[in-house]
Scaffold this motif. Structure first.
Motif, mmCIF file in Angstrom:
data_model
loop_
_atom_site.group_PDB
_atom_site.id
_atom_site.type_symbol
_atom_site.label_atom_id
_atom_site.label_comp_id
_atom_site.label_asym_id
_atom_site.label_seq_id
_atom_site.Cartn_x
_atom_site.Cartn_y
_atom_site.Cartn_z
ATOM 1 N N PHE A 106 0.835 -1.205 0.000
ATOM 2 C CA PHE A 106 0.000 0.000 0.000
ATOM 3 C C PHE A 106 0.870 1.255 0.000
ATOM 4 C CE2 PHE A 106 -4.508 -1.176 1.531
ATOM 5 C CZ PHE A 106 -4.464 -2.396 0.890
ATOM 6 N N GLU A 107 1.932 1.253 0.820
ATOM 7 C CA GLU A 107 2.812 2.427 0.885
ATOM 8 C C GLU A 107 3.469 2.703 -0.467
ATOM 9 O OE1 GLU A 107 5.281 1.184 4.117
ATOM 10 O OE2 GLU A 107 3.877 1.909 5.642
ATOM 11 N N ALA A 108 3.875 1.648 -1.157
ATOM 12 C CA ALA A 108 4.458 1.831 -2.497
ATOM 13 C C ALA A 108 3.412 2.404 -3.446
ATOM 14 C CB ALA A 108 4.997 0.499 -3.027
ATOM 15 N N GLY A 109 2.174 1.933 -3.326
ATOM 16 C CA GLY A 109 1.098 2.466 -4.163
ATOM 17 C C GLY A 109 0.762 3.912 -3.844
ATOM 18 N N ILE A 110 0.817 4.262 -2.572
ATOM 19 C CA ILE A 110 0.589 5.659 -2.177
ATOM 20 C C ILE A 110 1.699 6.532 -2.761
ATOM 21 C CG2 ILE A 110 0.584 7.241 -0.198
ATOM 22 C CD1 ILE A 110 -0.809 4.899 1.382
ATOM 23 N N ALA A 111 2.936 6.035 -2.662
ATOM 24 C CA ALA A 111 4.078 6.801 -3.179
ATOM 25 C C ALA A 111 3.982 7.035 -4.692
ATOM 26 C CB ALA A 111 5.384 6.085 -2.842
ATOM 27 N N ASN A 112 3.450 6.062 -5.435
ATOM 28 C CA ASN A 112 3.364 6.259 -6.888
ATOM 29 C C ASN A 112 1.992 6.771 -7.329
ATOM 30 O OD1 ASN A 112 1.592 4.042 -7.264
ATOM 31 N ND2 ASN A 112 3.265 2.632 -7.735
ATOM 32 N N GLY A 113 1.117 7.090 -6.360
ATOM 33 C CA GLY A 113 -0.157 7.726 -6.671
ATOM 34 C C GLY A 113 -1.277 6.803 -7.093
ATOM 35 N N THR A 114 -1.098 5.491 -6.926
ATOM 36 C CA THR A 114 -2.153 4.564 -7.352
ATOM 37 C C THR A 114 -3.062 4.109 -6.197
ATOM 38 O OG1 THR A 114 -0.671 2.654 -7.121
ATOM 39 C CG2 THR A 114 -0.794 3.696 -9.305
ATOM 40 N N VAL A 115 -2.645 4.380 -4.962
ATOM 41 C CA VAL A 115 -3.437 4.000 -3.795
ATOM 42 C C VAL A 115 -3.771 5.248 -2.983
ATOM 43 C CG1 VAL A 115 -3.406 2.695 -1.603
ATOM 44 C CG2 VAL A 115 -2.457 1.681 -3.674
ATOM 45 N N ARG A 116 -5.030 5.321 -2.522
ATOM 46 C CA ARG A 116 -5.448 6.448 -1.694
ATOM 47 C C ARG A 116 -4.713 6.406 -0.353
ATOM 48 N NH1 ARG A 116 -10.814 4.441 -1.358
ATOM 49 N NH2 ARG A 116 -10.707 5.219 0.757
ATOM 50 N N PRO A 117 -4.199 7.527 0.121
ATOM 51 C CA PRO A 117 -3.501 7.533 1.411
ATOM 52 C C PRO A 117 -4.350 7.044 2.581
ATOM 53 C CG PRO A 117 -3.042 9.547 0.216
ATOM 54 C CD PRO A 117 -4.103 8.818 -0.566
#
Length: 195
Positions: free
Chosen positions: A139-150
């Motif tokens: 999830f953190e990697a997705g947040i960092a690349n903008g694909t997962v909601r914080p």
């Protein structure tokens, strides 16, 4: 192995041998047919050494499940493809459920009513926390690349996919298939977390 040779094996070495024997026995005979005598024979340990540590098979199975839970690889590094990373980890969970770890979980759940609540909570945490850490990294990697909601980085949401796998396993009596994993991801988790 003679009794004197078995008696020289102590502490962590003996416990590991007993846990491995319990998990192997579970995989072969299932929880309903699990016997302390068979575990002792497989571990090449005295039956008394099992009863000295655990009063019954329920306590031994909980300890073996906790031991198995420590084998989760929390060093997993996400690729940045959130869905593919979750699918890979979920396949690993189902592989574990198909083996002795799954039988240990089934046995533990079957004994919950007669068990110590604090001990069961420690076991639940031992099983869930490594999974939560791995999914949190994804999830953190997705947040960092903008694909997962914080705001998706909450324990219940992070643990949703593995919890659904566990629920499927316990209710259906078998690990989830690739199709079920795809449904969990595409119909539930990804719509919930996607930015």
């Amino acid at each position: 192995m003679t009794d004197s040779t078995a008696s020289r094996r102590r502490g962590d070495d003996l416990e590991r041998a007993i846990f491995e024997a319990a998990l192997e026995e579970l995989a072969e005979v299932g929880y309903a047919n699990l016997r302390m005598e068979a575990i002792a024979a497989r571990a090449k340990a005295g039956k008394a050494s099992l009863y000295k540590r655990w009063p019954d098979r329920a306590h031994l199975v909980r300890a073996a499940a906790r031991y198995k839970a420590t084998e989760v690889d929390t060093s997993f590094e996400p690729t940045g493809d959130v869905r593919a990373d979750m699918a890979r980890v979920m396949r690993g969970i189902t592989e574990n459920q198909a083996g002795p770890g799954g039988e240990a979980m089934r046995g533990w759940v079957g004994e919950l009513r007669a068990a110590d609540a604090q001990e069961d909570e420690r076991l639940r945490e031992a099983i869930e926390q490594p999974r939560i850490r791995v999914f949190a990294k994804i999830f953190e990697a997705g947040i960092a690349n903008g694909t997962v909601r914080p705001d998706a980085l909450r324990p219940r949401i992070v643990n949703l996919a593995p919890s659904l796998l566990t629920q499927h396993f316990l209710m259906k009596g078998r690990p989830a298939t690739a199709t079920v994993i795809d449904e969990i991801l595409d119909q539930i988790v990804m719509p919930l977390i996607t930015a």
